[in-house]
Design a protein around this motif. Structure first.
Motif, mmCIF file in Angstrom:
data_model
loop_
_atom_site.group_PDB
_atom_site.id
_atom_site.type_symbol
_atom_site.label_atom_id
_atom_site.label_comp_id
_atom_site.label_asym_id
_atom_site.label_seq_id
_atom_site.Cartn_x
_atom_site.Cartn_y
_atom_site.Cartn_z
ATOM 1 N N LYS A 52 0.956 -0.897 0.326
ATOM 2 C CA LYS A 52 0.222 -0.214 0.231
ATOM 3 C C LYS A 52 1.027 1.198 0.071
ATOM 4 C CE LYS A 52 -3.604 -2.246 2.903
ATOM 5 N NZ LYS A 52 -4.826 -2.112 4.459
ATOM 6 N N ILE A 53 0.834 1.993 -0.648
ATOM 7 C CA ILE A 53 1.326 3.282 -0.593
ATOM 8 C C ILE A 53 1.098 3.713 0.508
ATOM 9 C CG2 ILE A 53 -0.814 5.091 -1.284
ATOM 10 C CD1 ILE A 53 2.868 5.382 -2.638
ATOM 11 N N GLU A 54 0.446 3.955 1.981
ATOM 12 C CA GLU A 54 0.418 4.457 2.816
ATOM 13 C C GLU A 54 1.361 3.605 3.617
ATOM 14 O OE1 GLU A 54 -2.760 2.974 1.752
ATOM 15 O OE2 GLU A 54 -3.660 5.280 1.711
ATOM 16 N N THR A 55 1.972 2.977 3.262
ATOM 17 C CA THR A 55 2.528 2.051 3.693
ATOM 18 C C THR A 55 3.828 1.990 4.052
ATOM 19 O OG1 THR A 55 1.187 -0.705 4.606
ATOM 20 C CG2 THR A 55 3.861 -0.969 4.556
ATOM 21 N N ARG A 56 4.396 2.431 1.988
ATOM 22 C CA ARG A 56 5.434 2.660 1.918
ATOM 23 C C ARG A 56 5.949 4.277 1.928
ATOM 24 N NH1 ARG A 56 7.072 2.068 -4.706
ATOM 25 N NH2 ARG A 56 8.769 3.620 -4.824
ATOM 26 N N ASN A 57 5.295 4.866 2.557
ATOM 27 C CA ASN A 57 5.331 6.321 2.252
ATOM 28 C C ASN A 57 5.937 6.634 4.117
ATOM 29 O OD1 ASN A 57 4.509 7.421 0.373
ATOM 30 N ND2 ASN A 57 2.694 8.223 0.995
#
Length: 83
Positions: A52-57
């Motif tokens: 997920k982009i949230e996890t990546r961020n």
């Protein structure tokens, strides 16, 4: 004055979002440039493996924070499976 190239890893290229975060964090960048290409590869693989982009961020933020503290590898990471 031109921008200095930020080195990537052994297998993985440095993604733009991580590169931008490092460029904005001089202390994290200093440690990044001091660690081995293999260690940089582990950080990159850890960041890009997020689903997920949230996890990546969060991983980019956490990674820069820990690099600033001198941490040389992501913790709790089995390592890059791509090499």
């Amino acid at each position: 004055m031109g921008h200095k190239e930020i080195p990537g890893g052994v297998v993985h290229e440095l993604p733009a979002d991580l590169k931008k975060a490092l460029a904005c964090n001089p202390k994290a960048l200093e440690v990044w440039e001091d660690i081995t290409p293999l260690a940089r590869n582990e950080w990159i693989c850890w960041v890009i493996s997020a689903k997920k982009i949230e996890t990546r961020n969060k991983r980019i933020e956490w990674g820069c924070s820990n690099l600033k503290k001198g941490k040389r590898r992501p913790c709790c990471w089995p390592g890059c499976s791509h090499r």
